[in-house]
Structures are given as C-alpha cells and as structure tokens.
Design a protein around this motif. Structure first.
Motif, PDB file in Angstrom:
ATOM      1  N   ASP A  64       0.858  -1.184   0.000  1.00  0.00           N
ATOM      2  CA  ASP A  64       0.000   0.000   0.000  1.00  0.00           C
ATOM      3  C   ASP A  64       0.895   1.235   0.000  1.00  0.00           C
ATOM      4  OD1 ASP A  64      -2.655  -1.214   0.212  1.00  0.00           O
ATOM      5  OD2 ASP A  64      -1.974  -1.912   2.164  1.00  0.00           O
ATOM      6  N   LEU A  65       0.621   2.167  -0.885  1.00  0.00           N
ATOM      7  CA  LEU A  65       1.420   3.384  -1.030  1.00  0.00           C
ATOM      8  C   LEU A  65       0.541   4.577  -0.683  1.00  0.00           C
ATOM      9  CD1 LEU A  65       3.015   2.479  -4.488  1.00  0.00           C
ATOM     10  CD2 LEU A  65       3.869   1.892  -2.210  1.00  0.00           C
ATOM     11  N   LEU A  66       0.946   5.363   0.306  1.00  0.00           N
ATOM     12  CA  LEU A  66       0.134   6.472   0.790  1.00  0.00           C
ATOM     13  C   LEU A  66       0.663   7.813   0.307  1.00  0.00           C
ATOM     14  CD1 LEU A  66      -0.360   5.324   4.502  1.00  0.00           C
ATOM     15  CD2 LEU A  66      -1.827   4.850   2.531  1.00  0.00           C
ATOM     16  N   HIS A  67      -0.276   8.727  -0.024  1.00  0.00           N
ATOM     17  CA  HIS A  67       0.038  10.122  -0.336  1.00  0.00           C
ATOM     18  C   HIS A  67       1.078  10.233  -1.446  1.00  0.00           C
ATOM     19  CE1 HIS A  67      -1.062  10.751   4.190  1.00  0.00           C
ATOM     20  NE2 HIS A  67      -2.104  10.367   3.464  1.00  0.00           N
ATOM     21  N   VAL A  68       0.816   9.576  -2.544  1.00  0.00           N
ATOM     22  CA  VAL A  68       1.741   9.559  -3.683  1.00  0.00           C
ATOM     23  C   VAL A  68       1.434  10.744  -4.600  1.00  0.00           C
ATOM     24  CG1 VAL A  68       2.596   8.216  -5.633  1.00  0.00           C
ATOM     25  CG2 VAL A  68       1.818   7.049  -3.545  1.00  0.00           C
ATOM     26  N   PRO A  69       2.433  11.604  -4.886  1.00  0.00           N
ATOM     27  CA  PRO A  69       2.188  12.724  -5.805  1.00  0.00           C
ATOM     28  C   PRO A  69       1.885  12.226  -7.216  1.00  0.00           C
ATOM     29  CG  PRO A  69       4.526  12.560  -5.249  1.00  0.00           C
ATOM     30  CD  PRO A  69       3.807  11.596  -4.365  1.00  0.00           C
ATOM     31  N   VAL A  70       0.966  12.933  -7.898  1.00  0.00           N
ATOM     32  CA  VAL A  70       0.511  12.535  -9.226  1.00  0.00           C
ATOM     33  C   VAL A  70       1.070  13.494 -10.273  1.00  0.00           C
ATOM     34  CG1 VAL A  70      -1.506  12.152 -10.696  1.00  0.00           C
ATOM     35  CG2 VAL A  70      -1.612  11.576  -8.256  1.00  0.00           C
ATOM     36  N   VAL A  71       1.609  12.959 -11.346  1.00  0.00           N
ATOM     37  CA  VAL A  71       2.112  13.764 -12.459  1.00  0.00           C
ATOM     38  C   VAL A  71       0.936  14.173 -13.352  1.00  0.00           C
ATOM     39  CG1 VAL A  71       3.560  13.769 -14.513  1.00  0.00           C
ATOM     40  CG2 VAL A  71       4.352  12.609 -12.442  1.00  0.00           C
ATOM     41  N   LEU A  89      -5.932   2.655 -12.879  1.00  0.00           N
ATOM     42  CA  LEU A  89      -4.574   2.117 -12.896  1.00  0.00           C
ATOM     43  C   LEU A  89      -3.565   3.231 -13.102  1.00  0.00           C
ATOM     44  CD1 LEU A  89      -4.888  -1.162 -15.007  1.00  0.00           C
ATOM     45  CD2 LEU A  89      -4.365  -0.998 -12.578  1.00  0.00           C
ATOM     46  N   MET A  90      -2.398   3.100 -12.458  1.00  0.00           N
ATOM     47  CA  MET A  90      -1.324   4.071 -12.607  1.00  0.00           C
ATOM     48  C   MET A  90       0.018   3.357 -12.655  1.00  0.00           C
ATOM     49  SD  MET A  90      -2.143   7.438 -10.379  1.00  0.00           S
ATOM     50  CE  MET A  90      -3.593   8.429 -10.701  1.00  0.00           C
ATOM     51  N   THR A  91       0.976   4.027 -13.277  1.00  0.00           N
ATOM     52  CA  THR A  91       2.371   3.594 -13.220  1.00  0.00           C
ATOM     53  C   THR A  91       3.034   4.322 -12.049  1.00  0.00           C
ATOM     54  OG1 THR A  91       2.440   3.330 -15.613  1.00  0.00           O
ATOM     55  CG2 THR A  91       4.549   3.465 -14.471  1.00  0.00           C
ATOM     56  N   VAL A  92       3.723   3.591 -11.190  1.00  0.00           N
ATOM     57  CA  VAL A  92       4.423   4.214 -10.066  1.00  0.00           C
ATOM     58  C   VAL A  92       5.925   4.030 -10.259  1.00  0.00           C
ATOM     59  CG1 VAL A  92       4.640   4.374  -7.566  1.00  0.00           C
ATOM     60  CG2 VAL A  92       2.498   3.608  -8.564  1.00  0.00           C
ATOM     61  N   VAL A  93       6.646   5.148 -10.312  1.00  0.00           N
ATOM     62  CA  VAL A  93       8.107   5.103 -10.362  1.00  0.00           C
ATOM     63  C   VAL A  93       8.629   5.525  -8.990  1.00  0.00           C
ATOM     64  CG1 VAL A  93       8.208   5.541 -12.829  1.00  0.00           C
ATOM     65  CG2 VAL A  93       8.212   7.466 -11.267  1.00  0.00           C
ATOM     66  N   PHE A  94       9.755   4.965  -8.589  1.00  0.00           N
ATOM     67  CA  PHE A  94      10.275   5.192  -7.246  1.00  0.00           C
ATOM     68  C   PHE A  94      11.571   6.004  -7.307  1.00  0.00           C
ATOM     69  CE2 PHE A  94       7.583   1.491  -7.154  1.00  0.00           C
ATOM     70  CZ  PHE A  94       6.796   1.737  -6.046  1.00  0.00           C
ATOM     71  N   SER A  95      11.583   7.083  -6.549  1.00  0.00           N
ATOM     72  CA  SER A  95      12.697   8.024  -6.573  1.00  0.00           C
ATOM     73  C   SER A  95      13.983   7.399  -6.036  1.00  0.00           C
ATOM     74  CB  SER A  95      12.337   9.262  -5.750  1.00  0.00           C
ATOM     75  OG  SER A  95      13.435  10.128  -5.620  1.00  0.00           O
ATOM     76  N   LYS A  96      15.097   7.826  -6.583  1.00  0.00           N
ATOM     77  CA  LYS A  96      16.403   7.365  -6.105  1.00  0.00           C
ATOM     78  C   LYS A  96      16.707   7.925  -4.724  1.00  0.00           C
ATOM     79  CE  LYS A  96      21.299   7.215  -7.451  1.00  0.00           C
ATOM     80  NZ  LYS A  96      22.303   7.612  -8.472  1.00  0.00           N
ATOM     81  N   ARG A  97      16.056   9.028  -4.335  1.00  0.00           N
ATOM     82  CA  ARG A  97      16.275   9.633  -3.027  1.00  0.00           C
ATOM     83  C   ARG A  97      14.940   9.840  -2.329  1.00  0.00           C
ATOM     84  NH1 ARG A  97      19.875  12.520  -6.466  1.00  0.00           N
ATOM     85  NH2 ARG A  97      22.051  11.994  -6.036  1.00  0.00           N
ATOM     86  N   ALA A 125       3.307   8.888  -9.038  1.00  0.00           N
ATOM     87  CA  ALA A 125       2.289   8.219  -9.850  1.00  0.00           C
ATOM     88  C   ALA A 125       2.071   8.907 -11.184  1.00  0.00           C
ATOM     89  CB  ALA A 125       0.976   8.151  -9.073  1.00  0.00           C
ATOM     90  N   ILE A 126       1.999   8.112 -12.232  1.00  0.00           N
ATOM     91  CA  ILE A 126       1.721   8.609 -13.578  1.00  0.00           C
ATOM     92  C   ILE A 126       0.431   7.948 -14.059  1.00  0.00           C
ATOM     93  CG2 ILE A 126       2.585   8.849 -15.926  1.00  0.00           C
ATOM     94  CD1 ILE A 126       5.411   8.394 -14.784  1.00  0.00           C
TER      95      ILE A 126
END
Length: 204
Positions: A64-71, A89-97, A125-126
């Motif tokens: 579960d991913l909470l409060h994910v910013p949306v592009v 449905l969304m694509t979720v990419v994960f930041s390096k930092r 999220a995209i």
C-alpha cells in the motif's frame, strides 16, 4: 540445508538477488485506493497490483502506497487536469532519493533527512496505464480528448470536430471571432436567438 554443490559464488549471487528483490523498487503498476487528497494536494493512495515473488517461490501481496504525488501535464502557468477515481490504474516510479520533505514543500531544492534509495515510500504516480483487456481504445491516427460522452477530435488532415453530450457554451471576456473561407451552417432543432447592442449583417 545447503546443497553440497553450492559454491561461495552461488551464495553471494543469491544474497545479492534477495537484496535487490526486497529492498529496491523501480517501476510498478498500481491501482488507486483513495483520492481524498487529490483536489488539495494532487496526491492519491495506491496499492501495487503485481505481488512480489522471492527466489524460494514465496509471494508477498503488493504494498500500500500512501500520499503519492501525481504527475499532470503542466508548465508555464498552464495545466491539463482531469478527475482520478478509485480503481484507476497508474504507473508508479520510485525516486532514487527520499522525497518526503520535497513533496510537501514548494519544489525548492533541499537535503532529505533520510538516506534511502528506490524505496516504496518514495513513489511518484503517472496516470493512464492500461491493460489489454482494460484500455481507453485510443485512436491510432488522430488526437482525441474525451470525457463523459463529450469529445474533441483533432484529425490528422487538420479538421476539428467538437461533440458535446449536453450543452456547448463559449464565453469570452473579449471578442469572439468566427472566420471561414468556406460556408458556415447553423442548424437548430429549437429557437435561434441573437442578442447584441448592435447587430450588423453584411452580404455581397
């Protein structure tokens, strides 16, 4: 119990794979579970829809991913926004930092408190991801904007079609100009009303 044929190299390789599999996130499909923060903060909550599988065959349910910013497409003061619903449905990419402080700030550069990389807590999220059985049936030739039965189509030959499922309103603080090198047709099933302080009709 270890296989007697297992080498040190095998053990190291297995440990590296387990670490990569359990600690590093890159890109995953996810479904929207909450939109209560979307209007004010442009954030949603998601659940990853592809479970994590380990080398021993064990599986772990998607996080579960909470409060994910949306592009959303935006820039220079302009923006294209659209509603997002639970189940999208969304694509979720994960930041390096770590982006905890950044996503709750004004976008300025900063130094994160936590030293974490590619963590599931730093998703972005995209929208627009689809599957073969659940897609938007894109037009392969033309640009289409559609919502709630209404549609704007930009054809590749330069034509434009606007279809409204209900009323079509055009308002301007300044002038409205309608120019055509060809004919202009106005058809109505009801009354046609033209109001103005002055009305000029010119014809050859």
């Amino acid at each position: 119990m270890l296989d007697t044929n297992t080498t040190l190299r095998d053990l190291i390789t297995q440990e590296i794979l387990e670490t990569l599999n359990s600690k590093i996130e890159t890109v995953l499909p996810a479904v929207v579970t909450d939109v209560s923060r979307y209007k004010q903060f442009q954030q949603v909550s998601l659940k990853v829809v592809v479970n994590q599988v380990f080398t021993d065959g064990q599986a772990l349910t998607g996080a579960d991913l909470l409060h994910v910013p949306v592009v959303l497409p935006s820039g220079g003061g302009g923006a294209l926004t659209f509603p997002i619903s639970i189940g999208d449905l969304m694509t979720v990419v994960f930041s390096k930092r770590c982006i905890d402080e950044w996503k709750n700030g004004d976008g300025s550069a900063l130094t994160p408190r936590l030293v974490r990389r590619f963590d599931k807590g730093d998703g972005i999220a995209i929208p627009g991801l689809s599957t073969t059985l659940n897609n938007v049936n894109p037009d392969p030739d033309n640009v289409v904007l559609k919502y709630a039965g209404s549609e704007v189509v930009l054809f590749k030959n330069g034509d434009v079609k606007v279809s409204a499922a209900n009323d079509l309103n055009a308002m301007a603080a300044g002038n409205i100009s309608l120019n055509s090198l060809g004919n202009i047709s106005i058809m109505a099933g009801g009354t046609v009303s033209i109001q103005g302080s002055q009305i000029h009709l010119n014809e050859n």
